[in-house]
Design an enzyme around this catalytic site. Structure first.
Site, mmCIF file in Angstrom:
data_model
loop_
_atom_site.group_PDB
_atom_site.id
_atom_site.type_symbol
_atom_site.label_atom_id
_atom_site.label_comp_id
_atom_site.label_asym_id
_atom_site.label_seq_id
_atom_site.Cartn_x
_atom_site.Cartn_y
_atom_site.Cartn_z
ATOM 1 N N LEU A 17 0.806 -1.406 -0.137
ATOM 2 C CA LEU A 17 0.151 0.204 -0.035
ATOM 3 C C LEU A 17 0.547 1.016 -0.289
ATOM 4 C CD1 LEU A 17 -2.736 -1.015 2.752
ATOM 5 C CD2 LEU A 17 -2.339 -1.639 0.261
ATOM 6 N N GLU A 43 2.805 5.792 6.811
ATOM 7 C CA GLU A 43 4.753 6.302 5.741
ATOM 8 C C GLU A 43 5.452 8.043 6.508
ATOM 9 O OE1 GLU A 43 5.520 3.961 4.726
ATOM 10 O OE2 GLU A 43 3.674 2.862 4.358
ATOM 11 N N HIS A 94 8.226 -0.245 12.219
ATOM 12 C CA HIS A 94 7.374 -0.842 12.941
ATOM 13 C C HIS A 94 7.377 -1.279 14.148
ATOM 14 C CE1 HIS A 94 6.948 -2.239 8.373
ATOM 15 N NE2 HIS A 94 5.856 -1.328 8.441
ATOM 16 N N ASP A 106 13.413 2.184 17.418
ATOM 17 C CA ASP A 106 15.019 2.596 17.411
ATOM 18 C C ASP A 106 14.968 3.130 18.734
ATOM 19 O OD1 ASP A 106 14.423 5.666 18.210
ATOM 20 O OD2 ASP A 106 12.704 6.001 16.339
#
Length: 434
Positions: free
Chosen positions: A197, A240, A249, A264
């Site tokens: 997507l 996004e 994610h 992160d």
């Protein structure tokens, strides 16, 4: 502890999910980039370190951060009419902007009473506003939307991941990424039973490949109206942009049979997970795939399936640490975007005056080589082409509605094309390149 080299270890989702829509191609996109550009890994790490230092030294401001946006609609030949197929209508763009501005200000419809309240105290407000640019890189007025007729019907997300971002490969050159957030909306071709997507790069692309920076979103998953799929909730661009602003994610993508805390170095409040959850999220959802006590949490939490960076069918929040990471990115790696001098339209409505002018006079392609197709609702109009010294180099008279003009004998360069009818006078810039 989260490790920088996690991207090198990530692999494709297990074949057991081959029948599912793979919402995002970012992980594979970054892994592909690292093969040819291993220094990108270093730059990603530098952004995370820079953000960590910024967070140590600064308090999060409640002031709204405005991001100038340009949306590049790439459409195919049989969708030339505005609003048809891949040439999505303005109402679809307006709808997506509404969703983004709600999601990034915590004013989305799920709040203040979300479908489940498990993580309601973890939900943060990024206070980021997305506004259409009203000036293009040359200083000309714009509605913040470009529309490009492509030589391709669709783009293969794995072999043509960046083709929509360049004129030479059937797409549209992005505008300077330090001043604009570029969003390319096009048909991302499905492969077998897998559909992607959208996708975006994490912050850290070097100057020589900054042209890749921005979002790519399938036209059917941009907004919830117009030509959007009935299954689109408009959250693909939200997801996004999370990547674009430095988020990973929330789930483990490597099918190793174990858990991981896939964030992160600065996000600590999203629980560890094992595997991907595609289902709905409601008051009865109680997935708990990992023991969070092993990952530095004071208690064992449910999986945060409602997070915008998950793949769940229902998502509605960023965590507080994710918000802090995005804001630190806007004050560090993307500070030029935060401080952009580009004028913007924050109404969420496409500038109707500009749209009306486009109905009177528009043309493509730009840059052009041998010919230009003129689109106009006017009759008996005149076109004049001037070089940048003000010399008139070509004139076409008594033109009606849509027509094509020959420029094959003109030299390469930047020109001004002037449209004159009984009621309207419009000047635009055009590039001719041989």
């Amino acid at each position: 502890m989260k490790y920088l080299f996690l991207f090198l270890s990530l692999t494709f989702i297990n074949n057991s999910f081959s029948q599912e829509i793979k919402k995002c191609y970012t992980t594979e996109l970054i892994n592909d980039e690292l093969v040819s550009n291993p220094n990108y890994q270093v730059e990603i790490g530098n952004v995370w370190k820079q953000n960590k230092n910024w967070l140590k030294s600064n308090e999060i401001s409640k002031q709204t951060i405005t991001i100038p946006v340009v949306i590049h609609v790439i459409y195919r030949q049989n969708h030339s009419n505005l609003g048809i197929g891949t040439n999505i209508p303005n109402i679809q763009i307006e709808d997506q902007l509404r969703i983004l501005n709600e999601d990034f200000s915590k004013t989305n419809s799920e709040f203040p009473n979300p479908p489940r309240n498990t993580f309601v105290n973890y939900a943060g407000n990024a206070n980021i506003q997305f506004c259409l640019a009203t000036t293009d890189p040359n200083g000309n007025p714009t509605d913040g939307i470009t529309r490009t007729l492509s030589t391709k019907n669709s783009f293969n997300y794995s072999t043509e991941s960046n083709d929509m971002k360049r004129n030479s490969t059937g797409g549209k050159d992005g505008w300077p990424p330090g001043d604009y957030m570029n969003i390319w909306v096009c048909d991302i071709a499905s492969q077998g039973n897998t559909s992607v997507l959208g996708y975006a790069y994490l912050p850290g692309l070097q100057s020589w490949n900054a042209w890749k920076d921005g979002l790519v979103v399938d036209f059917q998953y941009f907004g919830t109206t117009g030509n959007a799929s009935s299954t689109s909730d408009g959250r693909t661009p939200t997801h996004e942009i999370g990547h674009y602003l430095g988020l990973n994610h929330t789930f483990c993508e490597a099918q190793s049979g174990g858990c991981c805390d896939n964030d992160d170095a600065n996000v600590y409040d999203t629980p560890a997970t094992d595997d991907v959850y595609f289902g709905s999220v409601n008051a009865g959802t109680n997935n708990n795939t990992c023991n969070d006590l092993l990952y530095g949490f004071n208690s064992d939490l449910l999986d945060m399936d409602e997070n915008f960076m998950a793949y769940s069918r229902d998502t509605w929040m960023f965590s507080n640490d994710q918000v802090n990471e995005m804001i630190s990115t806007m004050n560090g790696y993307r500070s030029s975007l935060k401080n952009s001098n580009v004028t913007v339209n924050c109404t969420g409505i496409v500038n109707s005056e500009f749209v009306e002018l486009n109905k009177l006079f528009s043309f493509f392609p730009n840059p052009a080589k041998n010919s230009i197709t003129i689109e106009s609702s006017e009759i008996n109009y005149r076109l004049s082409l001037f070089d940048m010294l003000g010399n008139e180099v070509r004139t076409w008279k008594n033109l009606n509605n849509n027509t094509q003009i020959d420029i094959s004998n003109l030299k390469s360069g930047v020109y001004l094309i002037k449209f004159n009818s009984e009621t309207t006078h419009i000047t635009k810039r055009i590039i001719i390149g041989k």
